[in-house]
Write an enzyme that holds these catalytic residues in place. Structure first.
Site, PDB file in Angstrom:
ATOM      1  N   PHE A 146       0.875  -1.146  -0.092  1.00 10.73           N
ATOM      2  CA  PHE A 146       0.176   0.043  -0.241  1.00 10.73           C
ATOM      3  C   PHE A 146       1.040   1.099   0.009  1.00 10.73           C
ATOM      4  O   PHE A 146       1.503   1.560   1.113  1.00 10.73           O
ATOM      5  CB  PHE A 146      -0.976   0.097   1.356  1.00 10.73           C
ATOM      6  CG  PHE A 146      -1.994   1.159   1.179  1.00 10.73           C
ATOM      7  CD1 PHE A 146      -2.986   1.086   0.260  1.00 10.73           C
ATOM      8  CD2 PHE A 146      -1.468   2.539   1.808  1.00 10.73           C
ATOM      9  CE1 PHE A 146      -3.938   2.255   0.254  1.00 10.73           C
ATOM     10  CE2 PHE A 146      -2.506   3.749   1.495  1.00 10.73           C
ATOM     11  CZ  PHE A 146      -3.766   3.439   0.866  1.00 10.73           C
ATOM     12  N   ASP A 233       9.602   3.100   1.699  1.00  9.51           N
ATOM     13  CA  ASP A 233       8.423   3.770   1.990  1.00  9.51           C
ATOM     14  C   ASP A 233       8.057   3.681   3.491  1.00  9.51           C
ATOM     15  O   ASP A 233       7.329   2.693   4.006  1.00  9.51           O
ATOM     16  CB  ASP A 233       7.139   3.237   1.202  1.00  9.51           C
ATOM     17  CG  ASP A 233       5.886   3.814   1.586  1.00  9.51           C
ATOM     18  OD1 ASP A 233       5.816   4.909   2.567  1.00  9.51           O
ATOM     19  OD2 ASP A 233       5.080   3.859   0.958  1.00  9.51           O
ATOM     20  N   LYS A 274       2.994  11.591   6.800  1.00  9.30           N
ATOM     21  CA  LYS A 274       2.237  11.348   8.147  1.00  9.30           C
ATOM     22  C   LYS A 274       2.595  12.096   9.440  1.00  9.30           C
ATOM     23  O   LYS A 274       2.596  13.384   9.425  1.00  9.30           O
ATOM     24  CB  LYS A 274       1.851   9.934   8.363  1.00  9.30           C
ATOM     25  CG  LYS A 274       1.028   9.070   7.319  1.00  9.30           C
ATOM     26  CD  LYS A 274       0.770   7.706   7.665  1.00  9.30           C
ATOM     27  CE  LYS A 274      -0.206   6.935   6.513  1.00  9.30           C
ATOM     28  NZ  LYS A 274      -1.271   7.696   6.195  1.00  9.30           N
TER      29      LYS A 274
END
Length: 425
Positions: A146, A233, A274
């Site tokens: 994801f 990531d 984030k």
């Protein structure tokens, strides 16, 4: 709860359903306030936040240092675009580059934007530095990944919901099994056009899958051997979530270098988002050293809001909080307690089959099929009992509280979770 109070929540839900696109399926709770590890709904009920906006709120809701940095900068200068210099961006780029031990930072806004940026950097590097023929570069990705939901990213997703009716898809990606070093080795040995390997150190959205202890280290070694960029990531796993500054942790800010057993691996390209802003503002970044980042030249990539003064101020404050409040160490210690206590319960029940994770990124697997609604119903009951979490992939519940949580608060949450699970035995 009175009829009037129920109407307040339902009115907000109905308004969103009527006027908003239905691209999410939220848990039916309407939040209006947050502080630290807690959130409150519109009726004033208090909950533990055990999702942290998918790990964006690692520093806790409305952290005063981050909020002050944001509001103070907003009163001075909010946006110039990159048509001009501003007095905050360079400070932030130096601060974050030093913090994560890279030469340069390319600022963006969202995690998906940062992933797209990393893919573009990787491809341009492949043509200009590695010598792959133009338009022939391929990037290896992992199944069940994801990395976002842009058209390019879903092109290498195997989530049917994310992909259905969104084609045609972008070419240039090779999917292999996650945590399978032999699969990576085979592709690298048989394809001279591989430019990069994009990987999540822990697959969060897939259900908090933690790879084998040496997987990342061996993958990086293979990438080095074949002159392929190792792209990490860490949008969800970074910024202390897993008990270290980064899950790959080539440069660890916490004192215990071996605190979670993962070998040190420094990515060639690091993707952050984030919690880079503590959840206060959209901030993401791609970091790399000069020999890679030098392929980016004026006009090749950009963003009106990327690197704006507010983002720069917020990110520096958010990273300060991580260091000053020792959030990596806290996540490591509390994560061990969480898994120990959940494993003690799991040994006595058939409701949950296992708990897995690192630091304060964890998940439990419910003993039911992915098509069942048991995990959803458990989350509804957790909500009723004062704790908010959300299922992922049907029978998995992800638990990721803010890293500012105390041990007493964590143990209270563990009690709520176990009490709720026992109601489903």
């Amino acid at each position: 709860m009175s009829v009037l109070e129920k109407t307040a929540s339902q009115k907000a839900i109905d308004l969103e359903n009527k006027h908003g696109a239905h691209n999410y399926h939220p848990l039916p709770v309407v939040l209006s306030k947050g502080e630290g590890v807690y959130v409150w709904d519109v009726e004033g009920k208090k909950y533990y936040d055990f999702l942290s906006a998918y790990s964006a709120v690692n520093q806790g809701h409305c952290h005063p240092k981050i909020v002050d940095a944001m509001t103070n900068q907003a009163r001075t200068l909010s946006l110039t675009s990159r048509a001009f210099y501003n007095d905050m961006l360079g400070k932030y780029e130096k601060y974050a580059s030093d913090y994560f031990n890279f030469d340069k930072l390319l600022p963006m806004n969202t995690g998906a934007e940062a992933v797209e940026t990393a893919l573009k950097i990787c491809r341009k590097w492949a043509y200009e530095k590695k010598g792959i023929d133009v338009n022939e570069a391929e990037i290896i990705v992992c199944e069940n990944n994801f990395h976002g939901r842009t058209t390019t990213i879903i092109s290498f997703s195997n989530d049917p919901v994310a992909r259905k009716h969104f084609g045609p898809f972008t070419k240039g990606f090779i999917k292999i099994e996650y945590d399978n070093i032999e699969a990576l080795k085979e592709v690298l040995e048989n394809n001279k056009n591989v430019a990069g390997f994009l990987v999540e150190p822990i697959q969060g959205e897939a259900g908090v899958y933690v790879p084998s202890e040496n997987y990342l280290k061996e993958a990086k070694a293979l990438c080095e051997k074949h002159n392929v960029l190792f792209i990490a990531d860490e949008v969800q796993t970074g910024i202390a979530r897993t008990g270290r500054l980064l899950a790959t942790c080539g440069n660890c800010s916490c004192e215990n270098k071996d605190c979670n057993g993962t070998p040190d691996v420094k990515p060639d390209v690091l993707i952050l988002g984030k919690a880079l802003s503590g959840g206060a503002y959209p901030v993401s970044a791609v970091l790399a050293n000069n020999e890679i980042m030098s392929v980016i030249e004026p006009g090749t990539h950009g963003s009106t809001f990327g690197g704006n003064p507010i983002a720069a101020a917020v990110a520096m404050a958010a990273l300060d909080v991580v260091s000053e409040e020792h959030l990596a160490e806290n996540a490591y210690r509390l994560g061990n307690i969480f898994r120990e206590e959940l494993n003690r319960y799991i040994a006595t029940t058939d409701t949950v089959t296992l708990v897995r994770g690192k630091g304060l990124l964890n998940a439990i697997v419910i003993n039911d099929s992915e098509e069942s609604d048991t995990a959803w119903n458990i989350c509804l009951r957790l909500r009723d009992n004062g704790l908010l979490a959300k299922p992922t992939h049907g029978n998995i519940i992800r638990f990721a509280p803010p890293l500012v949580m105390t041990e007493a608060e964590l143990r209270d949450c563990i009690s709520i979770i176990i009490k709720t699970l026992k109601e489903f035995e």
